[in-house]
Design a protein around this motif. Structure first.
Motif, PDB file in Angstrom:
ATOM      1  N   MET A  84      45.963  55.724 110.386  1.00  0.00           N
ATOM      2  CA  MET A  84      45.074  56.437 109.598  1.00  0.00           C
ATOM      3  C   MET A  84      44.368  57.557 110.390  1.00  0.00           C
ATOM      4  O   MET A  84      43.905  58.658 110.144  1.00  0.00           O
ATOM      5  CB  MET A  84      43.910  55.375 109.161  1.00  0.00           C
ATOM      6  N   CYS A  85      44.187  57.079 111.785  1.00  0.00           N
ATOM      7  CA  CYS A  85      43.490  58.393 112.791  1.00  0.00           C
ATOM      8  C   CYS A  85      44.433  59.268 112.962  1.00  0.00           C
ATOM      9  O   CYS A  85      44.199  60.471 113.130  1.00  0.00           O
ATOM     10  CB  CYS A  85      43.401  57.438 114.148  1.00  0.00           C
ATOM     11  N   ALA A  86      45.790  58.978 112.908  1.00  0.00           N
ATOM     12  CA  ALA A  86      46.890  60.165 113.149  1.00  0.00           C
ATOM     13  C   ALA A  86      46.639  61.122 111.806  1.00  0.00           C
ATOM     14  O   ALA A  86      46.817  62.467 112.073  1.00  0.00           O
ATOM     15  CB  ALA A  86      48.043  59.348 113.385  1.00  0.00           C
ATOM     16  N   ALA A  87      46.641  60.480 110.789  1.00  0.00           N
ATOM     17  CA  ALA A  87      46.643  61.216 109.608  1.00  0.00           C
ATOM     18  C   ALA A  87      45.362  61.988 109.510  1.00  0.00           C
ATOM     19  O   ALA A  87      45.304  63.416 109.089  1.00  0.00           O
ATOM     20  CB  ALA A  87      46.531  60.320 108.300  1.00  0.00           C
ATOM     21  N   VAL A  88      44.187  61.374 109.678  1.00  0.00           N
ATOM     22  CA  VAL A  88      42.892  62.283 109.649  1.00  0.00           C
ATOM     23  C   VAL A  88      43.023  63.346 110.890  1.00  0.00           C
ATOM     24  O   VAL A  88      42.496  64.542 110.703  1.00  0.00           O
ATOM     25  CB  VAL A  88      41.598  61.369 109.744  1.00  0.00           C
ATOM     26  N   ALA A  89      43.521  63.012 112.049  1.00  0.00           N
ATOM     27  CA  ALA A  89      43.419  64.045 113.173  1.00  0.00           C
ATOM     28  C   ALA A  89      44.365  65.401 112.773  1.00  0.00           C
ATOM     29  O   ALA A  89      44.007  66.272 112.855  1.00  0.00           O
ATOM     30  CB  ALA A  89      43.791  63.417 114.500  1.00  0.00           C
ATOM     31  N   ALA A  90      45.573  64.948 112.161  1.00  0.00           N
ATOM     32  CA  ALA A  90      46.409  66.064 111.538  1.00  0.00           C
ATOM     33  C   ALA A  90      45.776  66.810 110.770  1.00  0.00           C
ATOM     34  O   ALA A  90      45.931  68.462 110.596  1.00  0.00           O
ATOM     35  CB  ALA A  90      47.678  65.585 111.727  1.00  0.00           C
ATOM     36  N   ALA A  91      45.180  66.111 109.842  1.00  0.00           N
ATOM     37  CA  ALA A  91      44.693  67.124 108.711  1.00  0.00           C
ATOM     38  C   ALA A  91      43.585  67.882 109.217  1.00  0.00           C
ATOM     39  O   ALA A  91      43.342  69.070 108.476  1.00  0.00           O
ATOM     40  CB  ALA A  91      44.228  65.908 107.414  1.00  0.00           C
ATOM     41  N   GLU A  92      42.991  67.434 110.073  1.00  0.00           N
ATOM     42  CA  GLU A  92      41.606  68.044 110.497  1.00  0.00           C
ATOM     43  C   GLU A  92      42.157  69.551 111.154  1.00  0.00           C
ATOM     44  O   GLU A  92      41.390  70.581 111.158  1.00  0.00           O
ATOM     45  CB  GLU A  92      40.958  67.392 111.371  1.00  0.00           C
ATOM     46  N   LYS A  93      43.390  69.442 111.609  1.00  0.00           N
ATOM     47  CA  LYS A  93      43.993  70.823 112.280  1.00  0.00           C
ATOM     48  C   LYS A  93      44.570  71.443 111.318  1.00  0.00           C
ATOM     49  O   LYS A  93      45.352  72.680 111.763  1.00  0.00           O
ATOM     50  CB  LYS A  93      44.763  70.083 113.549  1.00  0.00           C
ATOM     51  N   GLY A  94      44.448  71.270 110.056  1.00  0.00           N
ATOM     52  CA  GLY A  94      44.904  71.978 109.170  1.00  0.00           C
ATOM     53  C   GLY A  94      46.417  71.629 108.653  1.00  0.00           C
ATOM     54  O   GLY A  94      47.002  72.596 107.758  1.00  0.00           O
ATOM     55  N   ARG A 222      37.365  50.792 107.231  1.00  0.00           N
ATOM     56  CA  ARG A 222      38.548  51.219 106.180  1.00  0.00           C
ATOM     57  C   ARG A 222      38.039  52.506 105.386  1.00  0.00           C
ATOM     58  O   ARG A 222      38.714  53.521 104.936  1.00  0.00           O
ATOM     59  CB  ARG A 222      39.059  49.821 105.226  1.00  0.00           C
ATOM     60  N   TYR A 223      36.743  52.228 105.020  1.00  0.00           N
ATOM     61  CA  TYR A 223      36.216  53.152 104.106  1.00  0.00           C
ATOM     62  C   TYR A 223      35.963  54.317 104.767  1.00  0.00           C
ATOM     63  O   TYR A 223      36.344  55.363 104.205  1.00  0.00           O
ATOM     64  CB  TYR A 223      34.626  52.672 103.622  1.00  0.00           C
ATOM     65  N   THR A 224      35.586  54.524 106.174  1.00  0.00           N
ATOM     66  CA  THR A 224      35.415  55.672 106.900  1.00  0.00           C
ATOM     67  C   THR A 224      36.669  56.269 106.951  1.00  0.00           C
ATOM     68  O   THR A 224      36.824  57.707 106.592  1.00  0.00           O
ATOM     69  CB  THR A 224      35.074  55.322 108.339  1.00  0.00           C
ATOM     70  N   LEU A 225      37.894  55.890 107.209  1.00  0.00           N
ATOM     71  CA  LEU A 225      39.054  56.549 107.381  1.00  0.00           C
ATOM     72  C   LEU A 225      39.821  57.038 106.096  1.00  0.00           C
ATOM     73  O   LEU A 225      40.305  58.110 105.988  1.00  0.00           O
ATOM     74  CB  LEU A 225      40.133  55.698 108.210  1.00  0.00           C
ATOM     75  N   GLU A 226      39.585  56.205 105.226  1.00  0.00           N
ATOM     76  CA  GLU A 226      40.471  56.474 103.832  1.00  0.00           C
ATOM     77  C   GLU A 226      39.714  57.592 103.010  1.00  0.00           C
ATOM     78  O   GLU A 226      40.257  58.487 102.537  1.00  0.00           O
ATOM     79  CB  GLU A 226      40.460  55.143 102.908  1.00  0.00           C
TER      80      GLU A 226
END
Length: 558
Positions: A84-94, A222-226
């Motif tokens: 979940m952290c990887a997905a959010v971090a990648a998405a934040e970078k566009g 869970r709520y934070t990351l999802e």
């Protein structure tokens, strides 16, 4: 021998299969296997001629079975903390991100999350020598880890934890530091490092969205990351396990083939990279036997998610990845109570450093050790179990031990009613005499009484001349009623994974980067070995957060 005379060995047969698969790959089909190991690229197994079944690449998924193709930038396999952290971090970078998860929900667990140099740590005034912390992790692993990867966590964990805390607060959750006095092992001779952990408190919305039975802390995470992932446009697909990586020959990993809920297959083309975050292999018996032989003597698998069967490890191996040299590090827990299922919550009272005896009634180790060491000592004993013995003075004595984390004698982890219930069930034995207690334990009475007498002698002396336990934990066994509980070793999680570099790119058996492939969390290796250093609270989950965060950012930058 007959096969060898005819010029056909198992090795040549498997090599022929690999060549055949490579030939298919050359014609454009999708494969899930890499190059055959050569003299310069040794196999991952101890014997090159004998492979475990999970090491043998499966047949490529037929093109006609692939019903859908999705094109994206980054594919993350596994929706645990690191995924979940990887997905959010990648998405934040566009990056355009697809997150694949085998289960019906994201899979989290844990109490707190640690890092070095976080804002919370700075505010508390706690100071941690980063290099000493890195060296301690290396020491616990016998220097088999890659110090560059360990330093990657140490250098960026503060940044990653702050990132997650800010994200949680933006999502309406509350983050609070764990008081330092609740983390320390007071008076212990074991080197200890305060990583400054934190816990999350959920709001009503997070609690309502969590699956039934989820702890409040995990509901908040869970709520934070999802929520953040969905707001960033991450395409989360549950019940869609990744099955094979897409790699032709020694080229780039260009995607993943996953299985949908209806049994058909979906090809996910990744323009930038694939990140493996599928957790550990705690529920694959063959992998456990291969990489952690001592696990055959444990009481049972505890917290490893049922879906954690080493899927990411296997997919990596099939495309030529290297894996940590065995034996891998287990996270052992001395929490198994005979008569209760392995998944039963820990009972801190029974895990205090009371007198411990084996099934012969003999004391065999210092009981005041990190739980990994305690577990190791138990695995060397007859039956791989031990009895812990205490007496009626425990309400005054136990709180003085100053134990940490899962052994802490603080509400709600312990209430007298819980102990009474275990006594009624016969799981905790109690008696008014040592003779009666020994009989209920089914240990030799004379040996047991001699062991208790010697222990009482040392306790009154205030010095453990036999095993060196600290004086604060030396308590006499002399006031009735007397108590005993039989403990076994359980396995929380496995900590060996695919070899990575300090960018978290997966390496092959020649220590070369496999282009387009990253790993994080318990699917990645080069960090732990031998035992989990539980002298750093929150290290395991803090590592998952940090490495997932870094892998996501690096993948997005491809």
């Amino acid at each position: 021998m007959e096969e060898e005379k005819k010029g056909i060995s198992r090795r040549s047969f498997l090599k022929g299969m690999a060549v055949g698969a490579a030939g298919i790959a050359a014609t454009g089909s999708l494969v899930g296997c890499g190059k055959e190991p050569t003299e310069d690229t040794p196999s991952n197994g101890a014997d090159e001629d004998v492979k475990a079944s999970f090491e043998v690449p499966p047949e490529p998924i037929p093109e006609e079975d692939i019903k859908e193709t999705v094109t994206t930038d980054v594919v993350v396999c596994g929706a645990g903390i690191s995924g979940m952290c990887a997905a959010v971090a990648a998405a934040e970078k566009g990056a355009k991100v697809v997150l694949l998860e085998k289960g019906a929900t994201s899979s989290f667990r844990g109490i707190d999350y640690g890092g070095i140099g976080t804002k919370m740590q700075q505010a508390s005034g706690a100071k941690v020598d980063k290099m000493k912390a890195v060296q301690e992790i290396m020491r616990w692993g016998g220097y088999k880890a890659d110090q560059r990867v360990v330093s990657l966590w140490a250098d960026h964990s503060g940044e990653a934890i702050d990132w997650l805390v800010e994200m949680a607060e933006a999502a309406g959750q509350t983050a609070d530091p764990v008081p330092l006095e609740h983390q320390e092992v007071r008076g212990s001779t074991v080197p200890y490092f305060t990583t400054q952990t934190f816990v999350l408190t959920p709001n009503e919305e997070a609690l309502a969205a969590a699956p039934k039975g989820t702890s409040p802390r995990l509901a908040a995470l869970r709520y934070t990351l999802e929520t953040t992932a969905k707001n960033l446009g991450v395409d989360i697909r549950f019940k869609t396990p990744a099955e094979q990586l897409i790699r032709e020959g020694n080229g780039r990993v260009t995607g993943v083939i996953a299985k949908s809920e209806d049994g058909s297959y979906i090809r996910f083309n990744a323009g930038k990279a694939v990140i493996l975050c599928t957790g550990d292999y705690g529920n694959d018996p063959e992998m456990l036997k291969t990489y952690i032989p001592s696990s055959e003597n444990i009481y049972g698998i505890t917290f490893s998610d049922k879906n954690n069967t080493g899927d990411g490890h296997k997919m990596g191996l099939w495309v030529g990845a290297a894996i940590d040299e065995p034996p891998h590090a287990p996270m052992y827990f001395d929490q198994g109570l005979e008569g209760l299922p392995p998944t039963y919550k820990p009972v801190p009272l029974t895990r205090q450093p009371w007198l411990g005896v084996n099934l012969r009634g003999e004391r065999f180790a210092n009981e005041d050790l990190p739980y990994g060491y305690v577990s190791r000592s138990m695995l060397q004993q007859p039956g791989h179990m031990k009895w812990v013995i205490w007496d009626a003075k425990w309400p005054e004595e136990a709180p003085k031990f100053g134990m940490t984390a899962c052994k802490a004698m603080t509400p709600p982890l312990h209430v007298p009613e819980e102990i009474d219930e275990l006594i009624e069930k016969g799981i905790i034995k109690t008696a008014d005499s040592l003779d009666e207690l020994a009989q209920k334990m089914d240990v030799p009475v004379d040996t047991f009484k001699a062991t208790v007498a010697r222990y009482n002698e040392l306790a009154k002396l205030g010095e453990d001349k036999d095993f060196g336990k600290r004086a604060a934990c030396l308590t006499t066994i002399e006031k009735a009623p007397f108590y005993a509980a039989k403990l076994a070793v359980t396995l929380l999680v496995t900590l060996g994974g695919l070899k990575v570099n300090d960018k978290l790119q997966v390496l092959d058996t020649s220590d070369k980067v496999i282009p387009g492939l990253y790993a994080a969390g318990n699917t990645s290796g080069c960090f732990f070995s031998n035992d989990y250093p539980n002298v750093m609270p929150g290290l395991s989950h803090g590592r998952c957060i940090t490495l997932g965060y870094i892998a996501g950012r690096n993948a997005a930058a491809e």
